[in-house]
Scaffold this active site. Structure first.
Site, PDB file in Angstrom:
ATOM      1  N   LYS A 181       0.859  -1.185   0.000  1.00  0.00           N
ATOM      2  CA  LYS A 181       0.000   0.000   0.000  1.00  0.00           C
ATOM      3  C   LYS A 181       0.894   1.233   0.000  1.00  0.00           C
ATOM      4  O   LYS A 181       1.729   1.400   0.894  1.00  0.00           O
ATOM      5  CB  LYS A 181      -0.897  -0.002   1.247  1.00  0.00           C
ATOM      6  N   ASP A 208      -2.362  10.163   3.786  1.00  0.00           N
ATOM      7  CA  ASP A 208      -3.770   9.805   3.949  1.00  0.00           C
ATOM      8  C   ASP A 208      -4.474  10.872   4.791  1.00  0.00           C
ATOM      9  O   ASP A 208      -4.419  10.849   6.017  1.00  0.00           O
ATOM     10  CB  ASP A 208      -3.878   8.426   4.617  1.00  0.00           C
ATOM     11  N   LYS A 264      -9.944  13.050   8.080  1.00  0.00           N
ATOM     12  CA  LYS A 264      -9.519  12.645   9.420  1.00  0.00           C
ATOM     13  C   LYS A 264      -9.452  13.874  10.321  1.00  0.00           C
ATOM     14  O   LYS A 264      -9.145  14.970   9.846  1.00  0.00           O
ATOM     15  CB  LYS A 264      -8.103  12.051   9.364  1.00  0.00           C
ATOM     16  N   ASP A 290       1.732   6.186   5.589  1.00  0.00           N
ATOM     17  CA  ASP A 290       0.755   5.290   4.964  1.00  0.00           C
ATOM     18  C   ASP A 290       1.257   4.649   3.666  1.00  0.00           C
ATOM     19  O   ASP A 290       0.512   3.954   2.992  1.00  0.00           O
ATOM     20  CB  ASP A 290      -0.554   6.057   4.729  1.00  0.00           C
ATOM     21  N   ASP A 326     -12.018   7.237   3.765  1.00  0.00           N
ATOM     22  CA  ASP A 326     -10.821   6.984   4.566  1.00  0.00           C
ATOM     23  C   ASP A 326     -10.463   5.493   4.584  1.00  0.00           C
ATOM     24  O   ASP A 326      -9.388   5.119   5.040  1.00  0.00           O
ATOM     25  CB  ASP A 326     -11.028   7.516   5.989  1.00  0.00           C
ATOM     26  N   GLU A 386      -9.381   3.807   2.218  1.00  0.00           N
ATOM     27  CA  GLU A 386      -8.856   3.879   0.850  1.00  0.00           C
ATOM     28  C   GLU A 386      -7.805   2.816   0.550  1.00  0.00           C
ATOM     29  O   GLU A 386      -7.615   2.436  -0.598  1.00  0.00           O
ATOM     30  CB  GLU A 386      -8.249   5.276   0.609  1.00  0.00           C
ATOM     31  N   ARG A 418      -7.676  -0.404   1.153  1.00  0.00           N
ATOM     32  CA  ARG A 418      -8.227  -1.628   0.555  1.00  0.00           C
ATOM     33  C   ARG A 418      -8.643  -1.387  -0.882  1.00  0.00           C
ATOM     34  O   ARG A 418      -8.633  -2.301  -1.698  1.00  0.00           O
ATOM     35  CB  ARG A 418      -9.387  -2.137   1.426  1.00  0.00           C
TER      36      ARG A 418
HETATM   37  N1  BES Z   1      -4.091   4.648   6.945  1.00  0.00           N
HETATM   38  C1  BES Z   1      -5.186   4.349   7.784  1.00  0.00           C
HETATM   39  C2  BES Z   1      -4.846   3.338   8.887  1.00  0.00           C
HETATM   40  C3  BES Z   1      -3.814   3.730   9.890  1.00  0.00           C
HETATM   41  C4  BES Z   1      -4.199   4.145  11.161  1.00  0.00           C
HETATM   42  C5  BES Z   1      -2.467   3.621   9.617  1.00  0.00           C
HETATM   43  C6  BES Z   1      -3.238   4.457  12.105  1.00  0.00           C
HETATM   44  C7  BES Z   1      -1.510   3.939  10.567  1.00  0.00           C
HETATM   45  C8  BES Z   1      -1.913   4.362  11.817  1.00  0.00           C
HETATM   46  C9  BES Z   1      -6.334   3.784   6.953  1.00  0.00           C
HETATM   47  O1  BES Z   1      -6.404   4.220   5.637  1.00  0.00           O
HETATM   48  C10 BES Z   1      -7.598   4.217   7.603  1.00  0.00           C
HETATM   49  O2  BES Z   1      -7.853   5.390   7.615  1.00  0.00           O
HETATM   50  N2  BES Z   1      -8.375   3.276   8.098  1.00  0.00           N
HETATM   51  C11 BES Z   1      -9.605   3.568   8.723  1.00  0.00           C
HETATM   52  C12 BES Z   1     -10.622   2.551   8.234  1.00  0.00           C
HETATM   53  C13 BES Z   1     -12.015   2.837   8.610  1.00  0.00           C
HETATM   54  C14 BES Z   1     -12.521   4.100   7.918  1.00  0.00           C
HETATM   55  C15 BES Z   1     -12.883   1.663   8.245  1.00  0.00           C
HETATM   56  C16 BES Z   1      -9.423   3.445  10.225  1.00  0.00           C
HETATM   57  O3  BES Z   1      -8.683   2.566  10.677  1.00  0.00           O
HETATM   58  O4  BES Z   1      -9.975   4.267  10.932  1.00  0.00           O
HETATM   59 ZN    ZN Z   2      -4.664   4.810   4.790  1.00  0.00          ZN
HETATM   60 MN    MN Z   3      -7.467   6.030   5.456  1.00  0.00          MN
END
Ligand code: BES
Ligand code: ZN
Ligand code: MN
Length: 484
Positions: A251, A256, A263, A274, A333, A335, A337
């Site tokens: 990825k 992000d 966020k 990310d 967010d 994104e 996947r």
């Molecule tokens: N890049 C984030 C995940 C992340 C969180 C990486 C903390 C490193 C540290 C990912 O893209 C994300 O935002 N995931 C969301 C998913 C949710 C919207 C289903 C999350 O974990 O909040």
């Molecule tokens: Zn992300």
């Molecule tokens: Mn995200």
């Protein structure tokens, strides 16, 4: 800095500093070169210093040893029972931390786990200095003493392997630590092209080629940013013909922001990390010609920013991935996947016997496992066992999360085939991510490493890993590929 094997004779003819590693309950970890008299003299001195050889404990003293009057550092290992290579990696890291600004050369007198010792020294010597001119370290070279001529070859090999591993890890750390605006998707593609070689080919797919290939899921995420996305496909073909073929998929979200599902500020602070999955793929290819795996290795990464621009994809949008599956976006967010969906389709098209993806995918894995343990999921018990074994050898921990069939129900779309988040909020977030990715591997043996907690840490994560990018899980990947 580099770490090399040092013949005992060379040591005897100069006055460089010496380091010994000491168990709390079992004395020196291999100091055969020292006579019994020398050992007792050193022990007496260390006792005077109050040295107990506990973990992270370091003492220094002066003594006539191996023909010269020297400064001697003693590094504690704790109890012998339960000591692992990681004990030595951490001890070596602690040693480096204690002497880097003070001494010029160090020779380590220790016959146990030389690769881990060399790795600990090299990884601890790392500093991220692309934006500031730090004080130069005094320590210019470190070595491990070959205490008898017969041990020299094995020691050379251990040092070489440690150098390969550390150069890959530090390469990944540099990329992940870099400011987000300075690591555009295109700059990562340019970097990938520099890794071309006799056994490595690199193909960069721009937005138009991705569109031709039907990568609508990846391109949906990219719409919010002015910076064009890239899909990079690197291939390593070993000189000797082989039928083994594997793919590693990263990825590469170069920042992000969450997109329109923006966020909050605090959650965004570390989102330059990310692209750690993509950085791991690049790091493996940086050293793959030295590693010489016996399999054909495909390295794929999808790189884009996730931004809320005027043309950004929106909650409610429907995207179509390369395998034709349609995805309803409820949260921009989620994104990672979406970009991996197309990268995994591309990987499975190569007909590999194994696909491993690496992704900072979910905040949920940080809550579940913290910053020392990554999540691992997949559809193939053998592959999972191989990766966990490789992780054990590299001392990087993975904990398996189950891909619960029943939860698939939660990502069924209303107007499309799939949803990009779960209908049931706040439950099993990391597993949901894994279940979503599984839809794009075409039944191939596949494992997903969720490295959101382990790739980047806000505090020092070990004596040999300063805060920021850790370079994990690069050493595990190298172990796995090296054993294929
Ligand atoms: N890049 C984030 C995940 C992340 C969180 C990486 C903390 C490193 C540290 C990912 O893209 C994300 O935002 N995931 C969301 C998913 C949710 C919207 C289903 C999350 O974990 O909040
Ligand atoms: Zn992300
Ligand atoms: Mn995200």
């Amino acid at each position: 800095m580099n770490v090399t094997a040092l013949p005992l004779k060379t040591l005897e003819s100069d006055h460089r500093d010496l380091a010994v590693f000491v168990y709390e309950d079992a004395g020196f970890a291999g100091a055969k070169a020292l006579s019994n008299a020398a050992k007792s003299a050193l022990n007496a001195k260390l006792k005077e210093e109050g040295f107990k050889a506990g973990v992270k404990e370091i003492a220094r003293t002066d003594l006539n040893l191996l023909g010269r009057h020297r400064r001697v550092f003693a590094v504690g290992l704790g109890k012998k029972k339960g000591a692992t290579p990681e004990t030595f990696r951490r001890a070596a890291g602690a040693l480096l931390g204690a002497i880097r600004s003070k001494r010029e050369k160090i020779a380590v007198l220790c016959s146990e786990h030389p690769q881990a010792v060399a790795e600990g020294l090299l990884l601890a010597a790392y500093r991220y200095e692309e934006y500031k001119k730090g004080d130069a370290d005094k320590l210019a070279s470190a070595s491990i003493v070959a205490q008898n001529p017969a041990s020299r070859a094995a020691l050379d090999k251990a040092c070489a392997k440690a150098a390969t591993y550390a150069s890959a890890v530090c390469f990944a750390r540099d990329l992940v630590n870099r400011a987000p605006s300075d690591k555009t998707p295109q700059s990562l593609a340019t970097l990938a092209l520099t890794l071309k070689g006799a056994e490595v080919t690199v193909t960069v797919m721009d937005k138009a080629s991705c569109a031709t290939l039907g990568m609508g899921s990846f391109l949906g995420v990219a719409r919010g940013s002015q910076e064009p996305p890239v899909m990079v496909h690197m291939v390593y073909k070993p000189k000797a013909a082989t039928k083994k073929r594997v793919a590693i998929v990263g990825k590469g979200v170069t920042f992000d922001s969450g997109g329109l599902s923006l966020k909050p500020p605090q959650s965004m602070e570390e989102m330059k990390c990310d692209m750690a999955g993509a950085a791991s793929v690049l790091a493996v290819f940086k050293v793959i010609a030295e590693l010489k795996p016996k399999a054909e290795v495909h390295g794929i990464f999808a790189a884009t920013y996730n931004m809320p621009g005027p043309d950004a994809y929106k909650p409610g949008d429907v995207l179509t991935a390369m395998n034709g599956k349609t995805i309803e976006v409820w949260n921009t967010d989620a994104e990672g996947r979406l970009i991996l969906a197309d990268a995994l389709c591309l990987a499975s098209k190569q007909e590999p016997q194994a696909i491993v993806d690496l992704a900072t995918l979910t905040g949920a894995v940080v809550i579940a496992l913290g910053s020392k343990v990554a999540g691992i999921m997949g559809n193939d018990a053998r592959l999972l066992a191989q990766l966990r074994a490789a992780g054990k050898r590299a001392d990087e921990a993975f904990c398996e999360l189950p891909l619960v069939e029943d939860y698939k129900e939660n990502i069924k779309g209303n107007i499309a085939e799939l949803l990009n988040i779960s209908k049931v909020r706040g439950e099993a977030g990391s597993i949901i991510g894994g279940l979503f990715l599984q839809e794009f591997v075409d039944g191939k043996p596949w494992a997903h490493l969720d490295i959101a907690g382990t790739a980047f840490t806000s505090g020092e994560s070990a004596t040999y890993a300063p805060k920021g990018a850790t370079g994990s899980p690069v050493r595990t990947l190298l172990e796995w590929l090296g054993a294929l």
